[in-house]
Structures are given as structure tokens and as C-alpha cells.
Design a protein around this motif. Sequence first.
Motif, PDB file in Angstrom:
ATOM      1  N   THR A 420       0.852  -1.186   0.000  1.00 33.75           N
ATOM      2  CA  THR A 420       0.000   0.000   0.000  1.00 33.75           C
ATOM      3  C   THR A 420       0.892   1.242   0.000  1.00 33.75           C
ATOM      4  O   THR A 420       1.831   1.341   0.792  1.00 33.75           O
ATOM      5  CB  THR A 420      -0.919   0.016   1.223  1.00 33.75           C
ATOM      6  OG1 THR A 420      -1.791  -1.122   1.170  1.00 33.75           O
ATOM      7  CG2 THR A 420      -1.775   1.284   1.247  1.00 33.75           C
ATOM      8  N   VAL A 421       0.607   2.174  -0.895  1.00 31.65           N
ATOM      9  CA  VAL A 421       1.449   3.361  -1.047  1.00 31.65           C
ATOM     10  C   VAL A 421       0.580   4.609  -0.949  1.00 31.65           C
ATOM     11  O   VAL A 421      -0.649   4.564  -1.150  1.00 31.65           O
ATOM     12  CB  VAL A 421       2.209   3.354  -2.391  1.00 31.65           C
ATOM     13  CG1 VAL A 421       3.147   2.175  -2.480  1.00 31.65           C
ATOM     14  CG2 VAL A 421       1.225   3.331  -3.562  1.00 31.65           C
ATOM     15  N   SER A 422       1.225   5.741  -0.666  1.00 29.89           N
ATOM     16  CA  SER A 422       0.503   7.002  -0.574  1.00 29.89           C
ATOM     17  C   SER A 422       1.464   8.142  -0.872  1.00 29.89           C
ATOM     18  O   SER A 422       2.689   7.944  -0.972  1.00 29.89           O
ATOM     19  CB  SER A 422      -0.113   7.181   0.815  1.00 29.89           C
ATOM     20  OG  SER A 422       0.909   7.186   1.810  1.00 29.89           O
ATOM     21  N   ASP A 423       0.900   9.355  -1.027  1.00 27.91           N
ATOM     22  CA  ASP A 423       1.689  10.569  -1.280  1.00 27.91           C
ATOM     23  C   ASP A 423       2.612  10.364  -2.489  1.00 27.91           C
ATOM     24  O   ASP A 423       2.225   9.769  -3.476  1.00 27.91           O
ATOM     25  CB  ASP A 423       2.475  10.943  -0.022  1.00 27.91           C
ATOM     26  CG  ASP A 423       1.549  11.215   1.160  1.00 27.91           C
ATOM     27  OD1 ASP A 423       0.488  11.826   0.936  1.00 27.91           O
ATOM     28  OD2 ASP A 423       1.882  10.796   2.286  1.00 27.91           O
ATOM     29  N   THR A 424       3.861  10.847  -2.406  1.00 24.17           N
ATOM     30  CA  THR A 424       4.817  10.638  -3.500  1.00 24.17           C
ATOM     31  C   THR A 424       5.680   9.432  -3.172  1.00 24.17           C
ATOM     32  O   THR A 424       6.370   9.415  -2.152  1.00 24.17           O
ATOM     33  CB  THR A 424       5.714  11.867  -3.711  1.00 24.17           C
ATOM     34  OG1 THR A 424       4.889  12.976  -4.077  1.00 24.17           O
ATOM     35  CG2 THR A 424       6.729  11.615  -4.815  1.00 24.17           C
ATOM     36  N   LYS A 425       5.620   8.457  -4.051  1.00 23.89           N
ATOM     37  CA  LYS A 425       6.355   7.211  -3.836  1.00 23.89           C
ATOM     38  C   LYS A 425       7.432   7.081  -4.894  1.00 23.89           C
ATOM     39  O   LYS A 425       7.155   7.124  -6.094  1.00 23.89           O
ATOM     40  CB  LYS A 425       5.409   6.011  -3.906  1.00 23.89           C
ATOM     41  CG  LYS A 425       6.096   4.654  -3.827  1.00 23.89           C
ATOM     42  CD  LYS A 425       6.768   4.450  -2.490  1.00 23.89           C
ATOM     43  CE  LYS A 425       7.431   3.076  -2.410  1.00 23.89           C
ATOM     44  NZ  LYS A 425       8.135   2.863  -1.127  1.00 23.89           N
ATOM     45  N   ARG A 426       8.708   6.927  -4.456  1.00 21.97           N
ATOM     46  CA  ARG A 426       9.794   6.704  -5.418  1.00 21.97           C
ATOM     47  C   ARG A 426       9.811   5.227  -5.795  1.00 21.97           C
ATOM     48  O   ARG A 426       9.922   4.354  -4.934  1.00 21.97           O
ATOM     49  CB  ARG A 426      11.141   7.131  -4.856  1.00 21.97           C
ATOM     50  CG  ARG A 426      12.311   6.800  -5.777  1.00 21.97           C
ATOM     51  CD  ARG A 426      13.571   7.590  -5.468  1.00 21.97           C
ATOM     52  NE  ARG A 426      13.441   8.992  -5.878  1.00 21.97           N
ATOM     53  CZ  ARG A 426      14.464   9.839  -5.950  1.00 21.97           C
ATOM     54  NH1 ARG A 426      15.690   9.439  -5.647  1.00 21.97           N
ATOM     55  NH2 ARG A 426      14.284  11.085  -6.328  1.00 21.97           N
ATOM     56  N   VAL A 497      -3.207   2.136  -3.747  1.00 18.39           N
ATOM     57  CA  VAL A 497      -3.052   3.537  -3.377  1.00 18.39           C
ATOM     58  C   VAL A 497      -4.097   3.862  -2.314  1.00 18.39           C
ATOM     59  O   VAL A 497      -5.296   3.595  -2.494  1.00 18.39           O
ATOM     60  CB  VAL A 497      -3.218   4.458  -4.598  1.00 18.39           C
ATOM     61  CG1 VAL A 497      -3.273   5.922  -4.170  1.00 18.39           C
ATOM     62  CG2 VAL A 497      -2.089   4.241  -5.587  1.00 18.39           C
ATOM     63  N   ASN A 498      -3.650   4.441  -1.192  1.00 20.68           N
ATOM     64  CA  ASN A 498      -4.578   4.825  -0.128  1.00 20.68           C
ATOM     65  C   ASN A 498      -4.190   6.204   0.400  1.00 20.68           C
ATOM     66  O   ASN A 498      -3.282   6.357   1.198  1.00 20.68           O
ATOM     67  CB  ASN A 498      -4.571   3.802   1.009  1.00 20.68           C
ATOM     68  CG  ASN A 498      -5.660   4.094   2.032  1.00 20.68           C
ATOM     69  OD1 ASN A 498      -6.348   5.104   1.950  1.00 20.68           O
ATOM     70  ND2 ASN A 498      -5.811   3.199   3.007  1.00 20.68           N
ATOM     71  N   ASN A 499      -4.854   7.203  -0.135  1.00 19.56           N
ATOM     72  CA  ASN A 499      -4.648   8.576   0.319  1.00 19.56           C
ATOM     73  C   ASN A 499      -5.868   9.090   1.069  1.00 19.56           C
ATOM     74  O   ASN A 499      -6.141  10.296   1.106  1.00 19.56           O
ATOM     75  CB  ASN A 499      -4.330   9.487  -0.864  1.00 19.56           C
ATOM     76  CG  ASN A 499      -2.914   9.276  -1.377  1.00 19.56           C
ATOM     77  OD1 ASN A 499      -1.951   9.385  -0.613  1.00 19.56           O
ATOM     78  ND2 ASN A 499      -2.781   8.961  -2.657  1.00 19.56           N
TER      79      ASN A 499
END
Length: 613
Positions: A420-426, A497-499
Motif C-alpha cells: 500500500t502506497v501514498s503521497d509521493t512514492k519513489r 493507493v490509499n490517500n
Amino acid sequence: MKKHKVVFFAAVLAAVLVLPNISAMPSATVTPNTSFVDAVIMFNPSANIDLQNFDIIREYDSLNGIAARIPLPFYRILEKSWFVSAIQIDHDVTIFQDTLDWGVDDVEAERVWGGIENAADVVSGNVDGTGVKVAILDTGIDYNHPDLNDIYAGGYDFVQNDNDPKDENGHGTHCAGIVAAEDNGEGVIGVAPHASVYAVRVLDAQGSGSISDIVAGIDWAIDNNMDVISMSLGASSGDSTLESAVNRAYNAGLVVVAASGNDGHNGISYPAAYSNAIAVGATDSSHNLASFSNYGAEQEVVAPGVDIYSTMPTYRVTLNSWWYGGLSQDYSEMDGTSMACPMVAGVVALILDADPTLTPSEVRDILHTTSVDLGSTGWDSTFGYGLVDAEMAVEEADSGGTPSDENPTVTIEDPTNGETVSDTKRVYISASDDNGVSKVELNIDSGTWIDITNNFDGTYYYYDWDTTQESDGSHNINARATDTASQTDTDSISVTVNNGGTITDTMHVASIAMSYEEVRWWFWVIGYDVYTEITVHDGNGNPLEGVTVYLEMTLPDGSTATGNADTGTDGTVTFVLEQGDSGTYTSTVTDLQKTGYSYVSSDNVETSESLTI
């Protein structure tokens, strides 16, 4: 013989004749608007010409003449002068040369034997197909054609069972000219103009033939030590005896080239579809796949096949008749993968001239690595390995064949699958290749590829992904690496994606598109292939891969046909009903199934679509 003297005073444009009883010749006056011409002037042998202040370009001492730039009024005077035996305005002449067809130019054949772009003559000592024997299994050849009579080397007629494979249709003669029309200063010039062409007639005047005759033609080619077999013919289904013949030819060292077919659909015709044949699709001058060209899993390369100008029999044949197209005698244009096939056969002849020791497998490797990539990067089912390039292929053959070259490898290192990723992910990507990586790319959910080749920290390639621009939910990250030989590798992962938004695992039909193509036998329409393309999106509006789509089609007679298939990476799947009748067809999506997703039919943009033919 006494010579009379004539003095030219160019400054005043007066011709003065020094003879008894005659004191002057007519004169002309120069004004600012006087036109000048370049003229070739031949004087009578008895005239002794004294040239003063003339703009002389050349003097012809033995011929008693000059080439000079003179005022147009004076040119008119000289036309009527007794001491001028001939006068003519200078003009250009050109050498007699062959017509370079756009297709032969497009595969860069002329750069091989002519040495430069748009050459129309063979330069002695260059690779030109010399010594390579090409068997054209077709309708025969007009072996007396002035552009074929010197490169024609023999053959056999399996239709009439004799030694006279004379073309009664025109198709075979056209193909022969594409391979090797002569460098003789007239007509056209072929891909390999000094190759030896053999007519193996296996098709009759209507362009039809039996499998047994085609097998006999291949057998003849093996027995007579041919190097290349060109077959611009085919059928929609395979035959074990024909496949066996192709395999034996290949194992005997013959390169087998065949046309992919002209049905304009996904599915290569036979014998092109056999693993030991080179399947050739057709392109137009814009490097698009020709509308009629087949494509599919066996497509190996493509070559020009639209508006190809080549030889036709010098006598009337079937294709000259209006109901068969009304083609011209001597030379004409034709379309088809039938034209693309001999383009490639000619390129193969050039390769084998450059290195006669190459095996069929090595020839194919050279075609794979030197063809110009079209469409998707690397091999694809539309263009295969790309558009053949004779110049690059011959250079590769001259250098000793293709070097070992492994595919690149690419891996998405971070994030990991399911994260799970959020915001700016490199996003970090590793890529490597034995001969060097030329490009690394990334996309999200099958969108536009983003080149990140220059984003390299010494260990990884990277991309800063702003996930806030995406909807919350499941998304795919795709990476692709390309090496210096245009070979590719891909890697894909799925992340969430979880924002702080709402994650929706639903799916629906985004669009239904119907179309059809005519199925023809010669010039008669015998049915219609009806296509239905379904696009599925998830709840966030992204294309959804791996959805099983269930379709029901109502036919013109009221009956129904059903089927199911899975969507690809672009969220689409296409169904086809082959050779249907005219009338109205209605396609209805009855269900969508994918693990972890629910089908919300109320979200469908459309559920049914109709098409009337």
C-alpha cells in the motif's frame, strides 16, 4: 579547298562576312532585356571562323564548331546563316536507367548494390545476389520478358507436367521482377538484380493449385539445389504433408519465405505459419500494416506490399482481363503480401551473396536483429521483428553473422507487489543486459510509457510517482527495458493507493464496438466476419485486465451465438463471428467475472450494441 572567313564581333552582335561583293551580314542589338541561350553551333567545313569577344563554353576544333552563350536574337540570325550547318539550343540528356520501385527503395536494397540512396544501377563488385538461386513457386514466369530473360535460369511446370513454366496468370512474373528484375537500363530493377530466378509453376491460370503440386515444387527446389524458396500463396488451414515438405527444405539448407495472407485478420496463412517458414506481412508507404495483411503469433517480418510496380507478362494473361483487375501488360502495380514475400526473398538472396555459408537459422537471426522495429518495442504480432533492411542485413552477414545477444532483464525493486502506497512514492527499477541497456521506461495502469533512462542513481533507475493524482484503490506499475538490439523485457506489480479516499473493487462495461470485414473469394463477397470489442473498467475508471467477459450475439436469422474470453492489459477483448450473413447483429454482455471484483451492471456505459450489414 578555299575557306571563307567569317568574323564574329560579339560586343556589337554583328556577323561580318569577308567575301567579294558582300560587305556585311545582318546584325542584332543587345538591350538590357535581351535573353541569352546556350547554343551548340556547327559551321560549314569551308567557313574559317574568327571568334572575338564571344562567351565560348567549348570549341570543337575537328568539327569546326562551338558551344557558346549568345543572345536569342543572334541565335535566330545564325539559324538562317549559310555558314552554319547546324545550330541547336543546348539541353540535358540522361542515362537510360531502371525505375526504382518505392518498395525496393524502402528496404534499402539499392544502397547494397548501388552504393547510395536512390541508386538505379548496380555498381560492379557490390553485393547484388550473384550466385544465389531463388525458386519462385507460383503461376510461372514470362521468361522472355526483357527485364527477366537474363536472370531466368530454368524451372518446371507441375500444372502441365512439362519443362515450360510459362506464366498464364501474371502473378508469378510480378513476383519474379520484385526479386530480381534486371539492371538493364529499362523497366524496373529488383531487390537482388543478379540473383538467378527459377520458375516452379504450381498454380494455374486462375491462380489455384493443389497441395500435391506445391509439395512437388518444394521437392524440385531441394533436388535442384535452390538456396531460397519464395511462396506467395497459401491456405487458411494447415496440411501435414506441406509442413513436412517445408521442414525438409529447411533442414536441407533452403530458406523458405512465404506470404502471411490477405484476409486482414489475426491468423497467419499456411505455409507461412509453419515454424520453418518466414511469415511476411505487408506494409504501406507510411509503414502501417496494410489493411489486407494478416498478422498473428507467427508473423516474422514485414515488407512493402502496396502499389508495388513490377514486371508483367508481355502477352495477355488472366490478370489483364477486366474482371481480374485489368492490369497492364509488361509492367503494372499490384498489392498484397504476395508482393511483400518476394521483397524478403530478394533480401535473403543479398544476405546469402554476402555470406553463402549461412544456414537458414542464421539468416533468420540476421533478419530479426537488423529489421527496423515498428509498432510495439521488440517483436509484436503485427509487424513481427519489423521492416526488413537489406543494407543492415548485408552488413551483418559481411561481419560474420549475428553475435550472441541475450534479452535484457528488468525488475521493479520497490515498492513490492501488494504494497500500500501514498503521497509521493519513489519507484526503484533494476535493469541489465549483456550488451547494454538502451532504454528503461515505466507506466501506470497501461498508460503512456515514461522514459526514465536518465534517472539513474548508480544502482537503480527511479521515478517519483505522485499517487495523489490517482484514485484510491488497486493500480498496476509496469516497467520495460530495451537493449541495443531492440530486445525487451517487462515486469509488472500491483499496489494499492490509499490517500484517504474510498477504495472500490467494482467493474463495468466501458464500451462495446462492433465492426465487420467482407470475406471474399476472388471478387465475390461470400460472407462477413463480425467483430465485437468489449472494454472493461474498474470502479475508478481504469482498464481492468483478466476479466472474463461473457457475450451473447443475436444473428440475422434470430439464432444466437455465445462465447467468453479474458480482457488483456488494455482492458479489452475482441470476439469474432466468422463468415456470417448480411443483416443485423446484436452483441450483449451477459456477465463479467474476476476474482476480488463485483460486476455492477448499472455502471455500464452500454450493455448491448447492434450492427447492420
